[in-house]
Design an enzyme around this catalytic site. Sequence first.
Site, PDB file in Angstrom:
ATOM      1  N   ASP A 179       0.911  -1.142   0.000  1.00 46.60           N
ATOM      2  CA  ASP A 179       0.000   0.000   0.000  1.00 46.60           C
ATOM      3  C   ASP A 179       0.948   1.188   0.000  1.00 46.60           C
ATOM      4  O   ASP A 179       1.522   1.534   1.036  1.00 46.60           O
ATOM      5  CB  ASP A 179      -0.861  -0.021   1.283  1.00 46.60           C
ATOM      6  CG  ASP A 179      -1.848   1.113   1.294  1.00 46.60           C
ATOM      7  OD1 ASP A 179      -1.460   2.235   0.913  1.00 46.60           O
ATOM      8  OD2 ASP A 179      -3.008   0.907   1.672  1.00 46.60           O
ATOM      9  N   HIS A 180       1.141   1.775  -1.175  1.00 49.75           N
ATOM     10  CA  HIS A 180       2.288   2.697  -1.278  1.00 49.75           C
ATOM     11  C   HIS A 180       2.145   3.933  -0.407  1.00 49.75           C
ATOM     12  O   HIS A 180       3.125   4.606  -0.115  1.00 49.75           O
ATOM     13  CB  HIS A 180       2.591   3.052  -2.745  1.00 49.75           C
ATOM     14  CG  HIS A 180       1.663   4.054  -3.352  1.00 49.75           C
ATOM     15  ND1 HIS A 180       0.421   3.735  -3.814  1.00 49.75           N
ATOM     16  CD2 HIS A 180       1.809   5.381  -3.571  1.00 49.75           C
ATOM     17  CE1 HIS A 180      -0.159   4.816  -4.299  1.00 49.75           C
ATOM     18  NE2 HIS A 180       0.668   5.828  -4.159  1.00 49.75           N
ATOM     19  N   HIS A 184      -5.652   2.953   1.115  1.00 48.40           N
ATOM     20  CA  HIS A 184      -4.832   4.115   1.486  1.00 48.40           C
ATOM     21  C   HIS A 184      -5.441   4.935   2.628  1.00 48.40           C
ATOM     22  O   HIS A 184      -4.792   5.224   3.626  1.00 48.40           O
ATOM     23  CB  HIS A 184      -4.643   5.051   0.287  1.00 48.40           C
ATOM     24  CG  HIS A 184      -4.006   4.410  -0.907  1.00 48.40           C
ATOM     25  ND1 HIS A 184      -3.071   3.422  -0.807  1.00 48.40           N
ATOM     26  CD2 HIS A 184      -4.155   4.634  -2.237  1.00 48.40           C
ATOM     27  CE1 HIS A 184      -2.672   3.069  -2.031  1.00 48.40           C
ATOM     28  NE2 HIS A 184      -3.321   3.778  -2.909  1.00 48.40           N
TER      29      HIS A 184
HETATM   30  C1  BG6 Z   1      -3.255   4.274  -6.539  1.00 42.73           C
HETATM   31  C2  BG6 Z   1      -4.619   4.306  -7.142  1.00 42.73           C
HETATM   32  O1  BG6 Z   1      -3.165   3.284  -5.552  1.00 42.73           O
HETATM   33  O2  BG6 Z   1      -2.965   5.532  -5.965  1.00 42.73           O
HETATM   34  C3  BG6 Z   1      -4.710   5.403  -8.186  1.00 42.73           C
HETATM   35  O3  BG6 Z   1      -4.889   3.052  -7.758  1.00 42.73           O
HETATM   36  C4  BG6 Z   1      -4.305   6.725  -7.587  1.00 42.73           C
HETATM   37  O4  BG6 Z   1      -6.019   5.500  -8.721  1.00 42.73           O
HETATM   38  C5  BG6 Z   1      -2.946   6.597  -6.892  1.00 42.73           C
HETATM   39  O5  BG6 Z   1      -4.207   7.666  -8.636  1.00 42.73           O
HETATM   40  C6  BG6 Z   1      -2.603   7.865  -6.146  1.00 42.73           C
HETATM   41  O6  BG6 Z   1      -1.294   7.769  -5.691  1.00 42.73           O
HETATM   42  P1  BG6 Z   1      -0.445   9.062  -5.365  1.00 42.73           P
HETATM   43  O7  BG6 Z   1       0.795   8.541  -4.764  1.00 42.73           O
HETATM   44  O8  BG6 Z   1      -0.248   9.784  -6.656  1.00 42.73           O
HETATM   45  O9  BG6 Z   1      -1.290   9.865  -4.418  1.00 42.73           O
END
Ligand code: BG6
Length: 455
Positions: free
Chosen positions: A173-174, A236
């Site tokens: 979950d980045h 997230h």
């Molecule tokens: C991803 C989603 O996990 O996170 C995307 O699948 C989203 O839809 C993205 O755009 C957003 O990541 P960040 O790091 O740009 O906020």
Amino acid sequence: MKNNGIVIFGGTGDLAYRKLFPALYNLFCLGKLPRDYRIVGIGRRDYSQEDYKNIVRDWMKDFSRLKYTESDFNEFKELIHYYEMDMSKEEDYNGLIDFLNNQGIIKSELIYYYAVSPQLFLPITNGLKKVQCCTGKTKVIIEKPFGENIESAEKVYDSLREYFKDENIYHIDHYLGKEMIINIMTLRFENAIFSGVWNKDFIEKVEINAYESVGVDSRGGYYDKSGALADMVQNHLFQIMSIVAMEKPEDSSSYMIKEAQGEVFKSLKPIISENIDENLVMGQYKGYREEEKVNSDSTTETYVSLKVEIDNDRWRGVPFILRTGKKLHTRESEVVISFKSMSKNAGGNSIIIKIQPDEGVKLDFNIKKPGTENQIEKVGMDFCQSCILENRENTPEAYERLLYACMESDRSLFSQWNHIELSWNYINNIIDSYKKYSNKLYMYEQGTKGPKEAL
Ligand code: BG6
């Protein structure tokens, strides 16, 4: 337990080009990838090895955190391989193994990264099983959303566990790799001024916002089956909420932190089905149905605002409002903690934890306006962490941090199964109530704050 390389299923996808390759390239430039490391991108397209490396080169120019240089890339590209196959066909996996063998890559010492839509998770695991890729060293990273609902998440998890060791399954979950999200614990637990007031006696509400200005781009096929609740909220935003709300872990071990987060998920107060409209607003941006690979009569939500409550002694009665959407007025993620007012003359304080694009913390408080007798005005203390060049240069991107952690077998920044299970259960109940008692989908103009009905 070191791995000698990584295989990326979905090697021609958005995620691979925008996030995974830049992360690997940066790790390489920083000397954190061994020179004999191997990166195998897998896709369906008919690319030669050279075609693929050239495409990766172009993406690195646009998306690398560290400055792109021709000389670094020329060394880096020696690590890259491309293999064309249909990931849904078990019979294609024999070919993959032959390819790895021919390149001298040891199949059992790899990280297998599922950077594909959840429908492919099972076929990939079955394919890998068939060719017996796995030993105690083999790791697998799977991208969220883990499954499409609790049932499919369970199926995916069970099949992974039949084959990979539990401690080698990494649910990425980045958001958990983002600097300011990691920082929330320090902010909360290492500052008496915050720690003492972090509860229902002082806090009126908590808002967690992740606004995006982009639309679904080329991911319409995946997104239309997922929607904002499964794409952003279940993972997230729920992870951020659990860190903001958890009790202080008994120690700083990853186990205790995950336990403390898990308690938050267990304490989520069920939303009464009939009251779903008071707690959930769903929207869709105008023009979404014309996006590539999106159904022309799609009812998928591209915007959500959801109000939840955590039913424990610390938080009972405090609303947590989670908002996210695409094609909004800005790209901005933040946590806003609003405090109760001390009197009717002045508004309450707020602490804003800025996650992106700026990283920092802002504290608003009341003072007497200079030169007046008792006029109160709000002022702010603003710490911008990312404005300091040195911090910016030294802060790794989330994927860089997480890939490296996986290589080092450090699980602390990864999501874990019981969180996924609890949050899917909660979200599935919400979806059921929504379908039964609401089904309202508010259309909103692109570039705005979302539907005006939003919570
Ligand atoms: C991803 C989603 O996990 O996170 C995307 O699948 C989203 O839809 C993205 O755009 C957003 O990541 P960040 O790091 O740009 O906020």
